[in-house]
Design a protein around this motif. Structure first.
Motif, short mmCIF file in Angstrom:
data_model
loop_
_atom_site.label_atom_id
_atom_site.label_comp_id
_atom_site.label_asym_id
_atom_site.label_seq_id
_atom_site.Cartn_x
_atom_site.Cartn_y
_atom_site.Cartn_z
N ALA A 175 0.83 -1.22 0.00
CA ALA A 175 0.00 0.00 0.00
C ALA A 175 0.86 1.26 0.00
O ALA A 175 0.35 2.34 -0.31
N CYS A 176 2.14 1.14 0.36
CA CYS A 176 3.03 2.31 0.41
C CYS A 176 3.93 2.43 -0.81
O CYS A 176 4.81 3.27 -0.85
N CYS A 177 3.76 1.56 -1.79
CA CYS A 177 4.67 1.53 -2.94
C CYS A 177 3.93 1.82 -4.25
O CYS A 177 2.71 1.71 -4.32
N GLU A 178 4.74 2.15 -5.26
CA GLU A 178 4.19 2.30 -6.62
C GLU A 178 4.60 1.12 -7.50
O GLU A 178 4.08 0.95 -8.59
N GLY A 179 5.59 0.36 -7.02
CA GLY A 179 6.08 -0.77 -7.82
C GLY A 179 6.53 -1.92 -6.95
O GLY A 179 6.71 -1.77 -5.75
N ALA A 180 6.69 -3.10 -7.57
CA ALA A 180 7.15 -4.28 -6.83
C ALA A 180 8.09 -5.09 -7.71
O ALA A 180 7.79 -5.32 -8.89
N VAL A 181 9.21 -5.51 -7.14
CA VAL A 181 10.12 -6.42 -7.83
C VAL A 181 9.63 -7.83 -7.49
O VAL A 181 9.65 -8.24 -6.33
N LEU A 182 9.15 -8.56 -8.50
CA LEU A 182 8.67 -9.93 -8.29
C LEU A 182 9.81 -10.88 -8.57
O LEU A 182 10.28 -11.00 -9.70
N LEU A 183 10.29 -11.52 -7.52
CA LEU A 183 11.49 -12.37 -7.61
C LEU A 183 11.08 -13.83 -7.76
O LEU A 183 10.25 -14.32 -6.98
N VAL A 184 11.65 -14.52 -8.75
CA VAL A 184 11.35 -15.94 -8.96
C VAL A 184 12.66 -16.71 -9.04
O VAL A 184 13.61 -16.27 -9.70
N ASP A 185 12.74 -17.83 -8.35
CA ASP A 185 13.94 -18.67 -8.34
C ASP A 185 14.10 -19.33 -9.72
O ASP A 185 13.17 -19.94 -10.24
N ALA A 186 15.32 -19.23 -10.30
CA ALA A 186 15.56 -19.76 -11.66
C ALA A 186 15.52 -21.28 -11.72
O ALA A 186 15.44 -21.85 -12.80
N PHE A 187 15.57 -21.95 -10.56
CA PHE A 187 15.45 -23.42 -10.56
C PHE A 187 14.05 -23.85 -10.11
O PHE A 187 13.39 -24.61 -10.77
N GLN A 188 13.58 -23.29 -8.97
CA GLN A 188 12.28 -23.72 -8.43
C GLN A 188 11.10 -23.19 -9.23
O GLN A 188 10.02 -23.77 -9.21
N GLY A 189 11.30 -22.06 -9.89
CA GLY A 189 10.24 -21.52 -10.74
C GLY A 189 9.10 -20.88 -9.96
O GLY A 189 9.25 -20.50 -8.81
N VAL A 190 7.94 -20.77 -10.61
CA VAL A 190 6.77 -20.12 -10.00
C VAL A 190 6.21 -21.04 -8.90
O VAL A 190 5.90 -22.20 -9.16
N GLU A 191 6.10 -20.50 -7.68
CA GLU A 191 5.58 -21.27 -6.55
C GLU A 191 4.24 -20.68 -6.11
O GLU A 191 3.83 -19.63 -6.59
N ALA A 192 3.58 -21.34 -5.15
CA ALA A 192 2.24 -20.93 -4.72
C ALA A 192 2.22 -19.49 -4.23
O ALA A 192 1.33 -18.70 -4.59
N GLN A 193 3.19 -19.10 -3.39
CA GLN A 193 3.21 -17.74 -2.84
C GLN A 193 3.58 -16.71 -3.91
O GLN A 193 3.19 -15.55 -3.81
N THR A 194 4.35 -17.13 -4.94
CA THR A 194 4.68 -16.22 -6.05
C THR A 194 3.40 -15.73 -6.70
O THR A 194 3.21 -14.55 -6.97
N VAL A 195 2.51 -16.69 -6.96
CA VAL A 195 1.22 -16.37 -7.62
C VAL A 195 0.41 -15.43 -6.72
O VAL A 195 -0.10 -14.39 -7.18
N ALA A 196 0.31 -15.78 -5.43
CA ALA A 196 -0.50 -14.97 -4.50
C ALA A 196 0.05 -13.54 -4.39
O ALA A 196 -0.71 -12.58 -4.43
N ASN A 197 1.39 -13.41 -4.26
CA ASN A 197 1.99 -12.08 -4.13
C ASN A 197 1.86 -11.25 -5.41
O ASN A 197 1.66 -10.05 -5.36
N ALA A 198 2.00 -11.92 -6.56
CA ALA A 198 1.88 -11.20 -7.84
C ALA A 198 0.47 -10.63 -7.99
O ALA A 198 0.29 -9.48 -8.37
N TYR A 199 -0.54 -11.44 -7.65
CA TYR A 199 -1.92 -10.96 -7.74
C TYR A 199 -2.19 -9.84 -6.74
O TYR A 199 -2.93 -8.90 -7.02
#
Length: 605
Positions: A95-119
């Motif tokens: 709520a205090c930001c204008e942008g977000a760096v969405l970090l994804v592990d190059a081996f593990q890939g997209v995980e459950a929390q990645t999806v939740a945080n991106a949304y």
């Protein structure tokens, strides 16, 4: 004074262990915020528990300065936790930001929390900068991970930056992308002061330290300010930025993130989500603030010797300002005396709070088995929220017994889909869908009762998927279930701290398992102790802890049997008297036995 157009506010969001705190370290190094001598791994994870467990628990802010394209930019970074229990910390930071760096592990890939945080970032209308971390790993699979990000999150492959937070490769590109892609904050430094309180912590020397994001206007040292929601006014004694330690400044202007110290000694005067403005007739509009966090797990915390009750209350008061998602109310138990009923976001949150109390306040605690919040509709049509099993009314008064249902998303390698489906089916989950993120990974979605999720689902998932599965869940609401309150009776007395709410279909097997476990945990006494599990007036399981026996006839060699009978009768009369006045000692392990076994054994039909 930094102009708003040269300010960027962003947070780093990712699944747990994808390298958020390490990337924050590298960015602080690259911008010269900390020198090599001050640098240590995960610098922003400064809480003892965070360093012990290797996870981020509290969101932390840091201000960095970076020269780019001939201009000096002020970058305000908010590092966020990755575990599902601390989702509330993430939402406050976004709520205090204008942008977000969405970090994804190059081996593990997209995980459950990645999806939740991106949304969550998309819901807050933030600009997402996708970054793939750990590209230097031998087993990294960047092309497949790009494909997963495109498939799941709709992110184009060419937008994704590659970096290694460990070695620092690609960190300059991340900083450049933040400056180029994230919009500058929209705020007018000359307007009426309007600031959002997004966090606070208590310092025993300075009082409450308030973390703020200035939306409009300017706040200066010595100025009088007003907390609009609380209605209190204070003088600003000190203000400044986190760099990453507190660094005093003369003023904070629109778009900046920093802290205020106002000599606030009472912890109740700072409310996270409050708006700060000027004193007078025309203050700024109140900002929308944050949704109240939903506490879903409750347990009782009692001092192990009743003397520390006041000390425990003071420690809980201090924790409550640092962590607004935690709440507590006093309660009493016949078995444990005076204590508190505490509400948490999840099981890890509960564990962290308990450890912080024991380490920071040095209090020895007794904890009852955790339970979720239920809803009961009585025959008279009233709806009650149930935070503790002893509050459940008698079965005859209940019209409807509801339990919280969550939508759980499991991201797993495709070969483990069957194991996860069996795990959810065993817990009476309702299948929703399966989505393939790539040829080798899929997301399986089930609707499951929250009580089935919180206790051991995470551990069972890791076992079933050999550590590769991850999960995330969101609350859907309450649904009617076949639920009953099971009481545990020790020597015919109901022990309220051992009562549980369970599914009627599991009750018999679970009752037998709990009684069996309690028999192992409760020591033998000089008299017989009966253990019973009951639903209403129906006893569903019973075990007896036999009395300690002394051989009173050991000294009788031969002779008439009547002499031995006389001694046995005397012993029997003494035991009978002891049974009527003796009390049973129940150790702490017995309270947790209810949780450990009932869940396990109850599943074995």
């Amino acid at each position: 004074m930094t102009l708003p157009k040269y300010i960027r506010n962003f947070s780093i969001i990712a699944h747990i262990d994808h390298g958020k705190s390490t990337l924050a370290d590298r960015l602080m190094e690259r911008t010269g915020t900390v020198n090599e001598r001050e640098m240590k791994q995960q610098l922003l994870d400064d809480m003892d528990l965070e360093r012990q467990r290797g996870i981020t628990i509290k969101a932390r802010a840091v201000t960095m300065h970076y020269k780019y394209d001939g201009h000096d930019y002020e970058l305000n970074l908010i590092d966020t936790p990755g575990h599902v229990d601390f989702q509330y910390e993430v939402s406050r930071s976004l709520a205090c930001c204008e942008g977000a760096v969405l970090l994804v592990d190059a081996f593990q890939g997209v995980e459950a929390q990645t999806v939740a945080n991106a949304y969550a970032a998309i819901e807050h209308e933030l600009t997402v900068v996708p970054v793939m971390n750990k590209v230097d790993l031998v087993h990294a699979r960047p092309d497949e991970v790009r494909e997963e990000m495109q498939q799941t999150l709709g992110i184009e492959g060419d937008e994704v930056l590659g970096c290694s937070a460990k070695t620092g490769v690609g960190c300059e590109e991340v900083l450049a992308a933040v400056i180029e892609r994230v919009p500058a904050p929209a705020g007018d430094p000359k307007a009426t002061l309007q600031a959002m309180v997004f966090d606070a912590h208590y310092d025993e020397f300075r009082g409450a330290i308030t973390y703020v994001r200035i939306m409009n206007g300017t706040v200066k040292k010595g100025q009088k300010i007003k907390f609009l929601q609380q209605g209190t006014t204070h003088d600003v004694v000190e203000l400044g930025h986190f760099a990453p330690l507190r660094k005093a400044a003369d003023q904070l202007t629109a778009g900046q993130v920093g802290y205020l110290i106002c000599n606030i000694k009472s912890l109740g005067h700072v409310h996270v989500g409050d708006t700060i403005s000027i004193v007078g007739e025309n203050p700024a509009e109140v900002l929308p603030g944050y949704e109240e966090p939903k506490r879903m797990v409750f347990c009782g915390l009692y001092p192990s010797d009743g003397q520390d009750f006041k000390q425990l209350r003071d420690a809980l008061d201090k924790l409550a300002i640092n962590d607004p998602s935690f709440e507590f109310t006093p309660e009493t138990s016949d078995a444990l005396g005076f204590g508190f009923r505490c509400g948490f976001l999840g099981l890890l949150h509960m564990e962290i709070i308990q450890q912080r109390l024991e380490q920071e306040a040095d209090i020895d605690l007794v904890q009852t088995a955790p339970n979720v919040t239920y809803e009961v509709v009585t025959k008279s049509g009233e709806t009650h929220e149930i935070h503790t099993p002893k509050d459940v009314p008698d079965g005859g008064d209940i019209e409807e017994f509801r339990q919280p249902i969550v939508r759980a998303s499991f991201v797993v390698p495709t070969e483990y889909i069957g194991s996860v489906m069996k795990l959810c089916t065993d817990r009476r989950g309702i299948y929703v869908r399966t989505e393939y993120l790539s040829p080798t990974r899929a997301m399986v979605v089930y609707d499951v009762a929250l009580a089935e999720i919180i206790y051991d689902m995470h551990d069972k998932l890791k076992t079933a998927t050999r550590g590769y599965g991850t999960m995330d869940y969101e609350l859907l609401g309450y649904e009617t279930g076949q639920l009953v309150r099971m009481d545990i009776l020790v020597k015919s007395e109901r022990i309220d701290a051992l009562s549980i709410v369970c599914d009627k279909r599991d009750s018999d097997s679970r009752g037998r398992a709990i009684i069996k476990k309690l028999k192992e945990e409760i020591p033998r006494h000089m008299f017989e102790v009966a253990l019973q599990a009951a639903i209403g007036t129906r006893i569903i399981a019973r075990q007896t802890i036999s009395a300690m026996r002394k051989n009173v006839t050991a000294k009788c060699y031969g002779g008439d049997i009547s002499r031995k009978r006389k001694l046995w009768e005397k012993q029997k009369a003494g035991k009978k008297r002891m049974k009527s006045i003796g009390s049973v000692d129940i150790p702490q392990k017995a309270f947790l036995a209810v949780l450990e076994t009932g869940e396990e054994e109850g599943k074995k039909k």
